[in-house]
Design an enzyme around this catalytic site. Sequence first.
Site, mmCIF file in Angstrom:
data_model
loop_
_atom_site.group_PDB
_atom_site.id
_atom_site.type_symbol
_atom_site.label_atom_id
_atom_site.label_comp_id
_atom_site.label_asym_id
_atom_site.label_seq_id
_atom_site.Cartn_x
_atom_site.Cartn_y
_atom_site.Cartn_z
ATOM 1 N N SER A 1 15.763 89.915 71.039
ATOM 2 C CA SER A 1 15.527 88.529 70.245
ATOM 3 C C SER A 1 14.510 89.081 69.192
ATOM 4 O O SER A 1 13.800 88.277 68.186
ATOM 5 C CB SER A 1 14.716 87.587 71.988
ATOM 6 O OG SER A 1 13.525 88.968 72.133
ATOM 7 N N HIS B 1 6.497 86.755 70.802
ATOM 8 C CA HIS B 1 7.524 87.190 69.573
ATOM 9 C C HIS B 1 6.406 87.034 68.655
ATOM 10 O O HIS B 1 5.751 85.682 68.068
ATOM 11 C CB HIS B 1 8.795 86.371 68.899
ATOM 12 C CG HIS B 1 9.459 86.543 70.344
ATOM 13 N ND1 HIS B 1 9.706 84.845 70.883
ATOM 14 C CD2 HIS B 1 10.317 87.778 70.298
ATOM 15 C CE1 HIS B 1 10.707 85.784 72.346
ATOM 16 N NE2 HIS B 1 11.259 87.194 71.543
ATOM 17 N N ASP C 1 5.009 82.454 69.500
ATOM 18 C CA ASP C 1 5.484 81.570 70.660
ATOM 19 C C ASP C 1 4.582 83.003 71.715
ATOM 20 O O ASP C 1 4.048 84.230 71.686
ATOM 21 C CB ASP C 1 6.885 81.584 70.877
ATOM 22 C CG ASP C 1 7.961 82.569 71.870
ATOM 23 O OD1 ASP C 1 7.674 84.249 71.097
ATOM 24 O OD2 ASP C 1 9.232 82.159 71.420
#
Length: 710
Positions: free
Chosen positions: A379, A673, A670
Amino acid sequence: MSLSFSSAQSSRAFFVFGDSLVDSGNNDFLATTARADAPPYGIDFPTHRPTGRFSNGLNIPDIISEQLGLEPTLPYLSPLLMGEKLLVGANFASAGIGILNDTGFQFLHIIHIYKQLKLFQHYQQRLSAHIGAEEAWRHVNQALVLITLGGNDFVNNYYLVPYSARSRQFSLPDYVNYIISEYRLILKRLYGLGGRRVLVTGTGPMGCVPAELALRSGNGECDVELQRASSLFNPQLVEMVKGLNREIGAHVFIAVNAYEMNMDFVNNPRAYGFVTSKIACCGQGPYNGVGLCTPISNLCPNRDLYAFWDPFHPSEKANRIIVQQMMTGLHFHLQFQTMASFPIFTSYVVWSLVTALAFTCFNLQEAEAARAFFVFGDSLVDNGNNNYLVTTARADAPPYGIDYPTHTPTGRFSNGRNIPDFISEALGSEPTLPYLSPELDGEKLLVGANFASAGIGVLVDTGVQFVNIIRMPRQLEYFQQYQQRVSALIGDDETRKLVNGALVLITCGGNDFVNNYFLVPNSARSRQFALPDYVTYVISEYKKILQRLYELGARRVLVTGTGPLGCVPAELAMRGGRNGECSEELQSASSLYNPQLVEMITQLTNELGSDVFVAANTQLMHDDFVTDPQAYGFVTSKVACCGQGPFNGVGLCTVASNLCPDRDTHAFWDPFHPSEKANGLIVQQIISGASNYMNPFNLSTILALDSHKY
């Protein structure tokens, strides 16, 4: 890219400031005792005659000029320095001078540093008359500058005589502080005069030169007091240079650790082909370290066997070793002519000379325009592949993408751009499209592709909870499929060339801990392996992935480690202490995994015989702003911008989450990240970081080294 290193530099000027280590003959034109204009100086110079250089042959500026493909810079006082010769640059250095104006008074007429800077102004006036003021200013801004000062402030001032004026005025630590503060003023003035790429050398091991061995040593040990002066001065010089760069907001000054460069061959002369580093080739008395080098001195028959030419100055061969470290930061001898694959960025240079020139010797974006970029991983680097999958690991709803140029979610786990976007920007390329995007077709394929998928790890069982994600073996299958599609477009040979010449980024490993080993108490993997054994297993599996990537044609691969896993807001909320301490278990995993990753990459490099894989220390890159967020303009590195619960670290980032009004004040976007701003900081280190961040070299160096190949 077809630009050669030397041709890229052919229009670049080179300016030199400093003392006898870099004087190319200015003192020949002065009434001074600090001169080298009589034999046997210059015995190995191309003309076999003395030139004013304090060497048997070439000095440091000569060898740098040689590597840049330039003529040697002429002394500023030389009558030959006129007309077109001015465009090459000029050497303002003068033997005997120091940072302080009272250093070298015993040599009578020498060009003290502020006089050198005035002559630099005078040079610019002469150049302006020749090519115009605007072109002259541009010429100076683009020039390489070398400045070498400091040694004489100790040897020929503080320690010149017992109880010298300066030693009565200052204790040694206070004297070092004082001359560092004065050096800072000199560098600021140099910047004011247009210097924009300046190599700043520290002192060598002053207590180890033959003159000091003869004067102060018993059994050939380096003088403790002068070595102490070096050990105080050099680290403070580096800190001062860093502070000045921060103040300016640009990497103008590059600190060169001349102490370590000299100590390599002082400590182990035979490793560098020298017979001795204690005895000067030319001199008299103990260690040939007494007096000057003159026609009646002892003279060694082979200068290449001696690290020191005269009582104070390195031989030409030693000068070459020093410049070699400026160019590459290597510990061992290399052939400069290859300029190909060599490990760089040790503690010698904050940036190596190759890196210093990487952004200014050619247009980075133009040079990289035809280079493809491929991305594999999780991600942190997914640009939207998971948008096309039935999975819970997705970022295709607001407020993701709130700061992206379109202000809409793109599948990136960021408020804006992610790491691959910033790298593409640095290459002058469009962002890579997700491989599953229907837009990735035709000419778009030549830009590259992003195969990354949020939730995946090194191991195929990592991320099972996210259902449909593109695990690493599948990403590599897609890479094969991509090549078949490109072959249909441009042919097999051109496709192979495109893939071989591409830049590749791979980022995985964090999920193998967060979303596998530590996902639940007593997870299957934690029951199977103790943590150290699990790390070893993951590393062994990662090696297979990298080997397969190599088989598929990848030849320049950036391999990132994990960040500080225990310090992300999600882990602070779940496992951290009440005051936001990082989770010890996950930090332990990072501290075991990242060094082993570097070792594995080094081993793989040795097996392949080529620097294909480059290790990016993303843990350290994150640690910088996690441990000191305010230094990077963040308000916090503990609280996520978007989330809920303690540290905004619980659950997903959704439209119902708490959302900070200014994302640039948060290191984390978040719970897991980095924010766009933090991603930019990480890529800065990928592009220009030293060896503790990028091993064996950083991206700017890759681009400089590859510029002649693609």
